[in-house]
Each structure stands twice: as C-alpha cells, then as structure tokens.
Scaffold this active site. Structure first.
Site, PDB file in Angstrom:
ATOM      1  N   LYS A 189       0.845  -1.192   0.000  1.00 33.34           N
ATOM      2  CA  LYS A 189       0.000   0.000   0.000  1.00 33.34           C
ATOM      3  C   LYS A 189       0.882   1.244   0.000  1.00 33.34           C
ATOM      4  O   LYS A 189       1.481   1.604   1.019  1.00 33.34           O
ATOM      5  CB  LYS A 189      -0.900   0.038   1.245  1.00 33.34           C
ATOM      6  CG  LYS A 189      -2.003   1.072   1.093  1.00 33.34           C
ATOM      7  CD  LYS A 189      -2.366   1.793   2.368  1.00 33.34           C
ATOM      8  CE  LYS A 189      -1.391   2.845   2.772  1.00 33.34           C
ATOM      9  NZ  LYS A 189      -1.255   3.987   1.852  1.00 33.34           N
ATOM     10  N   GLU A 265      10.727   1.863   9.829  1.00 36.82           N
ATOM     11  CA  GLU A 265      11.620   3.008   9.584  1.00 36.82           C
ATOM     12  C   GLU A 265      10.798   4.252   9.867  1.00 36.82           C
ATOM     13  O   GLU A 265       9.942   4.633   9.060  1.00 36.82           O
ATOM     14  CB  GLU A 265      12.097   3.030   8.129  1.00 36.82           C
ATOM     15  CG  GLU A 265      12.896   1.822   7.706  1.00 36.82           C
ATOM     16  CD  GLU A 265      14.249   1.727   8.375  1.00 36.82           C
ATOM     17  OE1 GLU A 265      14.660   2.683   9.061  1.00 36.82           O
ATOM     18  OE2 GLU A 265      14.892   0.681   8.210  1.00 36.82           O
ATOM     19  N   CYS A 299      13.558  11.621   6.328  1.00 39.45           N
ATOM     20  CA  CYS A 299      13.764  11.349   7.762  1.00 39.45           C
ATOM     21  C   CYS A 299      15.239  11.490   8.116  1.00 39.45           C
ATOM     22  O   CYS A 299      15.590  11.649   9.278  1.00 39.45           O
ATOM     23  CB  CYS A 299      13.228   9.971   8.130  1.00 39.45           C
ATOM     24  SG  CYS A 299      13.778   8.696   7.012  1.00 39.45           S
ATOM     25  N   GLU A 395      10.357  17.094  13.944  1.00 37.36           N
ATOM     26  CA  GLU A 395      10.912  16.757  12.631  1.00 37.36           C
ATOM     27  C   GLU A 395      10.384  17.827  11.664  1.00 37.36           C
ATOM     28  O   GLU A 395       9.178  17.896  11.397  1.00 37.36           O
ATOM     29  CB  GLU A 395      10.462  15.358  12.226  1.00 37.36           C
ATOM     30  CG  GLU A 395      11.212  14.838  11.038  1.00 37.36           C
ATOM     31  CD  GLU A 395      10.897  13.372  10.724  1.00 37.36           C
ATOM     32  OE1 GLU A 395       9.842  12.878  11.150  1.00 37.36           O
ATOM     33  OE2 GLU A 395      11.702  12.739  10.033  1.00 37.36           O
TER      34      GLU A 395
HETATM   35  P1  ADP Z   1       3.874  10.999   6.471  1.00 38.72           P
HETATM   36  O1  ADP Z   1       3.754  11.889   7.646  1.00 38.72           O
HETATM   37  O2  ADP Z   1       5.222  10.871   5.883  1.00 38.72           O
HETATM   38  O3  ADP Z   1       2.763  11.145   5.465  1.00 38.72           O
HETATM   39  P2  ADP Z   1       2.499   8.746   7.545  1.00 38.72           P
HETATM   40  O4  ADP Z   1       3.028   7.920   8.653  1.00 38.72           O
HETATM   41  O5  ADP Z   1       1.265   9.545   7.779  1.00 38.72           O
HETATM   42  O6  ADP Z   1       3.736   9.577   7.079  1.00 38.72           O
HETATM   43  O7  ADP Z   1       2.226   7.852   6.261  1.00 38.72           O
HETATM   44  C1  ADP Z   1       3.069   6.807   5.850  1.00 38.72           C
HETATM   45  C2  ADP Z   1       2.223   5.697   5.280  1.00 38.72           C
HETATM   46  O8  ADP Z   1       1.354   5.212   6.290  1.00 38.72           O
HETATM   47  C3  ADP Z   1       1.317   6.121   4.128  1.00 38.72           C
HETATM   48  O9  ADP Z   1       1.284   5.067   3.189  1.00 38.72           O
HETATM   49  C4  ADP Z   1      -0.022   6.292   4.793  1.00 38.72           C
HETATM   50  O10 ADP Z   1      -1.113   6.090   3.926  1.00 38.72           O
HETATM   51  C5  ADP Z   1       0.032   5.188   5.818  1.00 38.72           C
HETATM   52  N1  ADP Z   1      -0.882   5.391   6.951  1.00 38.72           N
HETATM   53  C6  ADP Z   1      -1.235   6.547   7.543  1.00 38.72           C
HETATM   54  N2  ADP Z   1      -2.092   6.316   8.564  1.00 38.72           N
HETATM   55  C7  ADP Z   1      -2.286   4.971   8.622  1.00 38.72           C
HETATM   56  C8  ADP Z   1      -3.056   4.095   9.458  1.00 38.72           C
HETATM   57  N3  ADP Z   1      -3.787   4.562  10.462  1.00 38.72           N
HETATM   58  N4  ADP Z   1      -3.010   2.780   9.209  1.00 38.72           N
HETATM   59  C9  ADP Z   1      -2.246   2.297   8.208  1.00 38.72           C
HETATM   60  N5  ADP Z   1      -1.488   3.060   7.394  1.00 38.72           N
HETATM   61  C10 ADP Z   1      -1.500   4.378   7.593  1.00 38.72           C
END
Ligand code: ADP
Length: 492
Positions: A189, A265, A299, A395
């Site tokens: 995903k 990560e 990061c 960050e």
């Molecule tokens: P960023 O702040 O870099 O966008 P996120 O941690 O929000 O980082 O997103 C990283 C990945 O995690 C993306 O693919 C996002 O769709 C996914 N993601 C965000 N929230 C959730 C969740 N509650 N469950 C599963 N995947 C998630």
C-alpha cells in the site's frame, strides 16, 4: 499498453502511459466499489490522474492472492527469483524518464533528484538479485556431540508493505527487493499522495516476468481500513513500514495481535555536528546535501545543526549564501533545485516552526518568508536559535536549517542525544579519533562522517529509539524477510 493504462499529457512535453488501477493477481482491476480518487501535482494543484480507491474488499482480495501464491514463490528456484529482480532493475533504468517524471509530478522534487531516486531505487533490485542466491544456512554440533544442529533460513511469509510519499520508488524497492529475494509474497500500500510511481513499479515487475499474485498493490484513501484488515487477518506474517513515528506506533500495536515480524523506519531528528577543526567547505556542502535532499522532506534530513562557537559565524554565512542561491520552481523546469512541499499542511507546519524560532530570538540568515502562492518555501537558515524552540524537538520536513552553537564535544553529544529519535547523525571534523569517539557516543543507527549522505543500497539503513526497528539494505536487509528454522538430528 492496454486500455488499463491512461495516456496523459502533463504540464511537461512528455506524454506517456501509466496504470491507474489496483494490481491484484497480475491484473489491473478497478476497486470493488468502483471508487476513484484524485492524485494532484503539488507544484500546480492540478489533478494528474484519478485512480482506483481500494477498500476492505480489495484488501481481502489482494491478501488472499498473496497467501495463495506464497508457497509457489518460496519454492521458485533462487536463481529464477534473482533473474526477475535483475530484469526489473534493468527495466527501471530503461523507464527512468517516465519514473522520474512521475515522481516529480506527484511528489514535487526536482527532476534531477527524481533521477537520483530512480538510480538509488533500482539499485535495491540489483543488490537483492545478488542476495537471492546467497541465502545460506548452518550446520553445527551440540556441545556433547550427540546432536546435529541444522539451521535453515526460510521466507517469513506474506508481507505487508506500507510506504510514505517522500521517496515513492525507493521506499518500495527497498522493501520489495529483499522480500522477493527471500521468497516472500507482498501486499503493497503506497502513500495516497504518490501512488502513480508505485503502480508503475508493479507494471515493471510484471514486465520483468514476476508471476501473478507475488506482488499486489492496493492504492487507497483509507489506509487504516486496508492496512488494518491485513494486520488483523492473521494471514500476513510480516509488516514493513516507513513513515511517521505516530502511525508506526499504531501499526506496531496492531501487528502485536498476531505477533508479526516488523521492520519500522520511522521519524528522525538528525543532529549535524560541525567541530572546531572541521573543513568548512566540506561541512557546508554536507549541510546542503543533508538538509536539501528532497527539500528537507526526508527522515535523514539534518534537523539540528550544532556548530562549534569558533566556526559558527563563518559556517553560517557560507551555508546561508549557498542556500540563498538555490533555485525554486516546478521540479520539471530546467535548473530548478527546490520544488514545492507536499501539501498545505506541510507548508503551514514549516511556517509556524520558523515563526516560533524567530519569536524566541532566532535571526534569519536567509529565507524565512514563503512566497504568497503555491507550496514553495525558500531554503532558510536560522542563526542563534534558542534550544527550547519547537524546531529542536520536531521533525521539520522542510528546507529550514536551525543553527545552534556549542563549545565542547561533551555538550554536542549530550544535546544531539537529547531527543526521542535516533536515526542518523552527521559529524564534521578533520580528526579521525574524534570522529570515532563522537560516533561511538551518539545514540543513532547511522553516522555520516564528513558527508551529508548515508543512504546507500549497500549499507544497513535504520535507526534506534523511536526511529524504528530493523535495517534495510546491504547484506543485512534480507534478514528482515527470513526466519531461522533449526532441525535437531541425533548423531548416531
Ligand atoms: P507521512 O507523515 O510521511 O505522510 P504517515 O506515517 O502519515 O507519514 O504515512 C506513511 C504511510 O502510512 C502512508 O502510506 C499512509 O497512507 C500510511 N498510513 C497513515 N495512517 C495509517 C493508518 N492509520 N493505518 C495504516 N497506514 C496508515
């Protein structure tokens, strides 16, 4: 290409086709509910494509296929798995123009950086093509000599791969490469901001001859629903995630239900230490790289620059001059070095962090004011930054470099370690003993010594503390996708 690939003329002169549907069991398919969502270009706000918006039913379909395919893929000879990865590596390079343009269009980074990401991302496939045929085992005797202990290494099983938007290609290949090499199938995903590159990667894997069902991609605007289903199912055996610490914690909790293997990560808050004996040219170049790669949206980005009082004035002046000379604009234009931030929230966050630092006495050496329109933010250097401002513990994820002053090495180490994160640190000194001493005391997974770049497919990327669990890349990367199995055989 088939009619499942849309032909899109972008803002640029390039016209090419790319997939816009889910990739399940080797076929391009609409979401079961028929939903779609917009992918936008952060440089213009224009809609680039409307792609399939997968939900729980699609997640189930993808995982069922990955589970059903697992044994056959694990049984596929290592050399065959290796050659598919090798072909995929070559195909990524053959399609470098399309991939780099997709990265630039959906993520915003300048085309030169996107090309750099394509080479970097491709290399994980070449590297793990080589590792696929080198997964060994062990054979030893028990202490009393009465038992043969045979240790095999086996694929962990179907893997859930979740990636962020900042390196749309490389974050995928860094996980999928070792997973495939080890004999694991994948449900993938990608981030909702940058799904086009991920779908194109699936297209390349298919061209490379990857059997149907080994990698399945579900794009979605409801990540919690899709990934939540996978982690809850008990069928997936491993989670590999790159993203924020906040989301990482949620996923770790969900993965605990079935005690899944995890590689995480997460965030960083990298200290960048310039000692009094540093070569200032090298330190300035290192700071540009460590801060400005990906517009600071990495990061590994230098988040806190600690510069010795003896050299802080010269370093700050020269660094600010270099930062001020960088050219902003849409990533596909010639000569652009700094593209837009990913979205309005990211811009607001950077603006608010700079405002807070200035209110607490920081001096703006360059930048500091966003242009009135769009998502561009100028490269910014802040001097005389107070240690208690929000920048020091957040960050930044943008092109802002706060410079703090220190007077002795112990102080630099103490302040560098004063954070919940521990991904990477950078040290600039001409004294090799000092570099080793400092590196040994910094609570991080990686240290750049006289360089602003540590990411390398041959090295183990990863952090300690809240920056994560596990390592990606190098000969260590495949371990994350392998289990040990020990066979005990009496010796007669
Ligand atoms: P960023 O702040 O870099 O966008 P996120 O941690 O929000 O980082 O997103 C990283 C990945 O995690 C993306 O693919 C996002 O769709 C996914 N993601 C965000 N929230 C959730 C969740 N509650 N469950 C599963 N995947 C998630």
């Amino acid at each position: 290409m088939t009619d499942t690939m849309a032909r899109v003329a972008s803002e640029t002169d390039m016209t090419f086709e790319f997939p816009q549907q889910l990739f399940i069991d080797g076929a391009w398919t609409d979401a079961a509910a028929g939903d779609r969502f917009d992918v936008t270009n952060p440089a213009t706000g224009a809609v680039l494509a409307q792609i399939a918006d997968g939900r729980r039913d699609d997640a189930r379909r993808a995982l069922d296929v990955a589970v059903a395919t697992q044994q056959a893929w694990a049984d596929t000879p290592p050399r065959e798995r290796s050659e598919i990865l090798r072909r995929a590596y070559e195909l990524i390079l053959e399609h470098a123009d399309e991939l780099a343009m997709l990265i630039t269009l959906e993520m915003g980074k300048p085309l030169a950086d996107a090309r750099g990401e394509v080479s970097y991302g491709a290399e994980f496939f070449r590297w793990f093509a080589e590792e696929a045929v080198r997964v060994g085992g062990d054979h030893t005797l028990s202490g009393d000599g009465k038992t043969r202990i045979i240790v095999t290494r086996e694929p962990v099983g179907p893997c859930v791969v979740v990636t962020p938007w900042n390196f749309p290609l490389a974050m995928g290949t860094r996980k999928i490469g070792p997973a495939l090499a080890a004999g694991c199938t994948v449900v993938f995903k990608p981030a909702e901001q940058t799904p086009l590159t991920a779908l194109y990667l699936a297209h390349i894997l298919s061209l490379a001859g990857l059997p149907d069902g080994v990698v399945n991609v579900v794009t979605t605007t409801t990540p919690a629903e899709v990934v939540g289903y996978w982690l809850d199912s008990g069928q997936a055996r491993k989670l590999s995630f790159t993203g924020s610490t906040e989301v990482g914690r949620i996923l770790l909790a969900q993965a605990s239900k079935h005690v899944m293997r995890t590689s995480m990560e997460l965030g960083g808050n990298a200290p960048f230490i310039v000692c009094s004996d540093a070569d200032i040219d090298t330190a300035v170049e290192g700071a540009i790289t460590a801060k400005m790669r990906n517009m600071g949206e990495a990061c590994t980005a230098a988040n806190r620059l600690y510069v010795h009082a003896d050299v802080v004035e010269e370093f700050t002046r020269r660094f600010a001059e270099r930062m001020a000379a960088l050219r902003l604009g849409p990533g596909w234009e010639d000569g652009v070095q700094v593209g837009p931030l990913i979205d309005a929230d990211a811009l607001r966050k950077v603006e608010s962090l700079v405002r807070d630092a200035v209110e607490r006495g920081a001096r703006v050496a360059t930048g500091g004011e966003s242009p009135s329109e769009g998502l561009l933010y100028p490269p910014t250097v802040l001097a005389d930054v107070s240690p208690d401002c929000e920048l020091a513990s957040t960050e930044i994820f943008g092109p802002v470099a706060p410079v703090f002053t220190f007077t002795d090495d112990d102080e630099a180490v103490r302040r560098a370690n004063d954070t919940e994160w521990g991904l990477v640190a950078y040290i600039f000194t001409r004294d090799i003993d000092r570099a080793f001493r400092l590196a040994g005391r910094l609570e991080v997974g990686m240290v750049g010594i006289n360089t602003g770049l540590v990411s390398n497919p041959a090295g183990p990327f990863g952090g300690v503390k809240s920056s994560g669990i596990g390592r990606e890349g190098g000969r260590w990367g495949i371990d994350e996708y392998l289990e040990y199995k020990y066979l005990a055989i009496p010796r007669r």
